[in-house]
Design an enzyme around this catalytic site. Structure first.
Site, PDB file in Angstrom:
ATOM      1  N   THR A  17       0.865  -1.174   0.000  1.00 50.87           N
ATOM      2  CA  THR A  17       0.000   0.000   0.000  1.00 50.87           C
ATOM      3  C   THR A  17       0.899   1.220   0.000  1.00 50.87           C
ATOM      4  O   THR A  17       2.042   1.164   0.466  1.00 50.87           O
ATOM      5  CB  THR A  17      -0.876   0.065   1.260  1.00 50.87           C
ATOM      6  OG1 THR A  17      -0.003   0.218   2.379  1.00 50.87           O
ATOM      7  CG2 THR A  17      -1.696  -1.191   1.442  1.00 50.87           C
ATOM      8  N   GLU A  62      -6.350  -3.069  -0.559  1.00 52.16           N
ATOM      9  CA  GLU A  62      -6.694  -4.222   0.277  1.00 52.16           C
ATOM     10  C   GLU A  62      -7.852  -5.037  -0.292  1.00 52.16           C
ATOM     11  O   GLU A  62      -8.127  -6.140   0.175  1.00 52.16           O
ATOM     12  CB  GLU A  62      -7.088  -3.738   1.690  1.00 52.16           C
ATOM     13  CG  GLU A  62      -5.936  -3.269   2.555  1.00 52.16           C
ATOM     14  CD  GLU A  62      -5.505  -1.825   2.285  1.00 52.16           C
ATOM     15  OE1 GLU A  62      -5.906  -1.270   1.243  1.00 52.16           O
ATOM     16  OE2 GLU A  62      -4.758  -1.271   3.104  1.00 52.16           O
ATOM     17  N   LYS A  66     -12.590  18.789  10.667  1.00 55.25           N
ATOM     18  CA  LYS A  66     -13.435  18.976  11.853  1.00 55.25           C
ATOM     19  C   LYS A  66     -13.325  20.431  12.272  1.00 55.25           C
ATOM     20  O   LYS A  66     -12.305  20.856  12.789  1.00 55.25           O
ATOM     21  CB  LYS A  66     -12.994  18.034  12.971  1.00 55.25           C
ATOM     22  CG  LYS A  66     -13.226  16.585  12.585  1.00 55.25           C
ATOM     23  CD  LYS A  66     -12.358  15.625  13.350  1.00 55.25           C
ATOM     24  CE  LYS A  66     -12.344  14.293  12.635  1.00 55.25           C
ATOM     25  NZ  LYS A  66     -11.125  13.999  11.894  1.00 55.25           N
ATOM     26  N   TRP A  89     -18.414  18.325  10.926  1.00 48.18           N
ATOM     27  CA  TRP A  89     -17.524  17.507  10.085  1.00 48.18           C
ATOM     28  C   TRP A  89     -17.770  17.883   8.633  1.00 48.18           C
ATOM     29  O   TRP A  89     -18.892  17.778   8.152  1.00 48.18           O
ATOM     30  CB  TRP A  89     -17.827  16.014  10.277  1.00 48.18           C
ATOM     31  CG  TRP A  89     -17.276  15.472  11.549  1.00 48.18           C
ATOM     32  CD1 TRP A  89     -17.179  16.142  12.750  1.00 48.18           C
ATOM     33  CD2 TRP A  89     -16.738  14.171  11.760  1.00 48.18           C
ATOM     34  NE1 TRP A  89     -16.612  15.329  13.683  1.00 48.18           N
ATOM     35  CE2 TRP A  89     -16.329  14.106  13.107  1.00 48.18           C
ATOM     36  CE3 TRP A  89     -16.560  13.065  10.955  1.00 48.18           C
ATOM     37  CZ2 TRP A  89     -15.760  12.975  13.658  1.00 48.18           C
ATOM     38  CZ3 TRP A  89     -15.993  11.928  11.504  1.00 48.18           C
ATOM     39  CH2 TRP A  89     -15.595  11.883  12.837  1.00 48.18           C
TER      40      TRP A  89
HETATM   41  P1  AMP Z   1      -5.509   2.732  -2.636  1.00 46.49           P
HETATM   42  O1  AMP Z   1      -5.472   1.651  -1.654  1.00 46.49           O
HETATM   43  O2  AMP Z   1      -4.268   3.551  -2.711  1.00 46.49           O
HETATM   44  O3  AMP Z   1      -5.939   2.255  -3.973  1.00 46.49           O
HETATM   45  O4  AMP Z   1      -6.633   3.777  -2.146  1.00 46.49           O
HETATM   46  C1  AMP Z   1      -7.934   3.380  -1.829  1.00 46.49           C
HETATM   47  C2  AMP Z   1      -8.725   4.584  -1.398  1.00 46.49           C
HETATM   48  O5  AMP Z   1      -9.030   5.421  -2.525  1.00 46.49           O
HETATM   49  C3  AMP Z   1     -10.053   4.263  -0.804  1.00 46.49           C
HETATM   50  O6  AMP Z   1      -9.942   3.853   0.540  1.00 46.49           O
HETATM   51  C4  AMP Z   1     -10.795   5.588  -0.961  1.00 46.49           C
HETATM   52  O7  AMP Z   1     -10.439   6.512   0.049  1.00 46.49           O
HETATM   53  C5  AMP Z   1     -10.254   6.096  -2.277  1.00 46.49           C
HETATM   54  N1  AMP Z   1     -11.215   5.797  -3.353  1.00 46.49           N
HETATM   55  C6  AMP Z   1     -11.180   4.776  -4.223  1.00 46.49           C
HETATM   56  N2  AMP Z   1     -12.231   4.828  -5.076  1.00 46.49           N
HETATM   57  C7  AMP Z   1     -12.973   5.920  -4.728  1.00 46.49           C
HETATM   58  C8  AMP Z   1     -14.192   6.518  -5.195  1.00 46.49           C
HETATM   59  N3  AMP Z   1     -14.873   6.036  -6.220  1.00 46.49           N
HETATM   60  N4  AMP Z   1     -14.628   7.629  -4.555  1.00 46.49           N
HETATM   61  C9  AMP Z   1     -13.953   8.151  -3.516  1.00 46.49           C
HETATM   62  N5  AMP Z   1     -12.801   7.644  -3.038  1.00 46.49           N
HETATM   63  C10 AMP Z   1     -12.320   6.542  -3.626  1.00 46.49           C
END
Ligand code: AMP
Length: 560
Positions: free
Chosen positions: A189, A336, A446, A451
């Site tokens: 990650t 994940e 916040k 929020w």
């Molecule tokens: P990553 O693990 O780097 O791919 O990031 C995943 C994160 O990207 C998620 O936990 C969300 O916060 C954000 N994310 C992914 N898809 C979306 C979406 N369609 N709208 C808003 N946030 C998203």
């Protein structure tokens, strides 16, 4: 456990393990002549792909790769990467897709942590590799990947060059069966705090994810993004959650596949045109980059379907892409989760709504796909109502979610608290099952006891004609706890100041779409917004930069 009826298989009945090798053969059955294309350099058909996967398996086996070993790949998007995504797991080894955009220290950390034994290195990364090679604790051999005429490089313990080794290897390999719960892939990650964490997926999970994606993107009428006649080109790097699993889907279905190497927006547009690409996926900033390219200015992208995920899709980008003929579909997932969890879907009720309402739902994270369960919980893990209003942390269950973090049992247990995978995202779920991501828990602002969603604020600010890009973060405020701070990149030939931004946001406050506390107290006009290694807004870096600017009384800032 319920006492159900379980019948032992007949003697000799084949116990079918869900293995990645099962995804390789059907594409050629559907469409033998469809091509795998690498930039303007190479193209071959499906039977050749199958043959090359077998050759690579022979090369790796001869180099000493054994089942259970981890084999790392450092490459841009290529046919080689596709071949590795099959051959490495198919011999029972684990492919580590290295995020080549991480810092050298982080790459080193991930390679030692993943216990990589073999590394395939693109000639562009030889310098980077050699800079960390002395600190690698488990790597034994390297293999060179190159587009250049020279087929050698100064790499320690080099077995040889990929193409030369492949052409000398046998095109036959007897891929054995093994436990479908064997780990097939791993990657890290991009971790906003602490070291990157290793997620991993088994053969069974990847096969089920492939079937899940094919269903979500191929069988739901309001989505219908993918069919065997589509031409696929990823513009999410293959190191980012295996290009969202789409290379497995495209191969299983026999689609023509186009791999663009390192992303250069002008070249991407050229490749799109030349190869008649119809289906891609990317994070919003990459699409923005493509739309901003010179080549895009006089291009009608009619017929290009793009899945947008990884960050929220805002209305301004949706409209801009639509005006250029691109059909955008929002999707949601994370490292994940394999990654696909949900995709925007408009049911009959929503289809009957106004264009504006339909757009509202096309840009939301969408409906969880088949086999996915989604719920929202409070900080104690209690389930909250799916009423479209109540906000809570989104938690998930699906057969393809990582079951932990490699060698970090404590962090894995936190991820899976209460038997649900905790996403770290604040969301609402409505009665139609639609997920609306409100923000990441750590990005919610916040202020004055309220929020505020940084995503909402970014969406509304991006609707101003002068704004090309925006990021909003909360910054510490002695009186209100936090206050929103907006970073703006302005379109060429436009101007915007604090006063105009305030005027732009006021109507949304008056209509009740935005709290009055959400109007940023400060803005900064910048030429570029910091991005993460996968092109998302880097809010951690933005917060650090702002603190620095404030400490230096920077003239960047404008107070509203
Ligand atoms: P990553 O693990 O780097 O791919 O990031 C995943 C994160 O990207 C998620 O936990 C969300 O916060 C954000 N994310 C992914 N898809 C979306 C979406 N369609 N709208 C808003 N946030 C998203």
């Amino acid at each position: 456990m319920l006492q159900t009826r379980v019948i032992p298989p007949a003697e000799g009945a084949y116990q079918y393990p869900l293995l990645i090798k099962r995804l390789l053969m059907s594409g050629a059955r559907y469409e033998k002549t469809r091509e795998i294309v690498y930039r303007d350099q190479l193209r071959y058909s499906y039977p050749t792909l199958i043959e090359r996967v077998a050759r690579l398996a022979n090369v790796l086996t001869a180099a000493g790769v054994k089942p259970g070993d981890t084999v790392a790949v450092m490459d841009w998007d290529s046919h080689r990467y596709l071949e590795c995504m099959f051959a490495i797991p198919m011999i029972g080894a684990v492919i580590h897709t290295i995020n080549v955009r991480l810092s050298p220290e982080q790459i080193l950390y991930t390679m030692n942590h993943a216990e990589d034994r073999f590394v395939l290195v693109n000639s562009e990364f030889v310098g980077l590799y050699n800079a960390i090679a002395g600190h690698l604790t488990t790597v034994e051999k390297t293999l060179l990947l190159t587009d250049l005429p020279e087929k050698t490089a100064d790499l320690p313990n080099l077995v040889g060059e990929y193409e030369q080794l492949l052409s000398a290897a046998s095109p036959q390999y007897d891929f054995q069966d093994f436990d479908e719960n064997s780990v097939a892939t791993t990657f890290y990650t991009t971790g906003t705090t602490g070291n990157p964490k290793g997620v991993y997926f088994t053969h069974r999970q990847l096969v089920l994810h492939t079937m899940g994606v094919s269903t979500i993107m191929g069988a739901i009428d309001s989505v219908r993004l993918l069919g065997t006649n589509d031409v696929y080109m990823p513009i999410t790097p293959m190191f980012h959650v295996h290009a969202w699993g789409l290379p497995y889907v495209a191969t299983m279905l026999g689609l023509k596949q186009v791999y663009p190497g390192r992303y250069d927006p002008e070249f991407l547009v050229e490749l799109w045109r030349k190869e008649k690409v119809t289906f891609s996926h990317c994070v919003p900033t990459i699409l923005q980059m493509v739309l901003n390219s010179k080549a895009a200015q006089n291009t009608d992208f009619g017929g290009w379907k793009i899945v947008i995920g990884g960050s929220a899709l805002n209305r301004a980008l949706y409209e801009a892409a639509k005006a250029k003929g691109i059909q955008l579909t929002a999707a949601y997932g994370m490292s994940e989760t394999g990654p696909l969890v949900s995709c925007a879907h408009l049911n009959d009720e929503l289809m009957a709504g106004s264009e504006d309402e339909r757009t509202t739902y096309r840009i939301k994270a969408g409906v969880p796909g088949p086999l996915v369960e989604a719920a929202i919980v409070d900080s104690e893990g209690n389930f909250l109502p799916a009423d479209g209003e109540t906000q809570g942390e989104l938690v998930l269950r699906a057969p393809w979610l990582t079951e932990g973090y490699f060698n970090e049992p404590q962090k894995g247990a936190e991820l899976w608290a209460g038997g649900w995978l905790h996403t770290g995202d604040v969301a609402t779920l409505d009665t139609m099952g639609v997920i609306d991501i409100r923000d990441r828990i750590k990005d919610v602002i916040k202020t004055g006891g309220e929020w505020i969603s940084s995503l909402d604020l970014e969406d509304l600010i991006s609707r101003h004609a002068a704004v090309r890009e925006v990021a909003v973060v909360g910054i510490a405020d002695p009186q209100w706890g936090e206050r929103p701070f907006a970073l703006l990149v302005i379109r060429e030939g436009h101007v915007i100041g604090a006063k105009e931004l305030k005027e732009h946001l006021k109507p949304f406050v008056e209509l009740g779409h935005l709290s009055k506390w959400a109007i940023p107290s400060q803005i900064a006009l910048v030429t570029e917004i910091p991005k993460t290694s996968v092109g998302k807004l880097d809010k951690k870096k933005i917060r650090l930069d702002i603190t620095e600017w404030q400490a230096n009384n920077s003239t960047f800032l404008s107070t509203l």
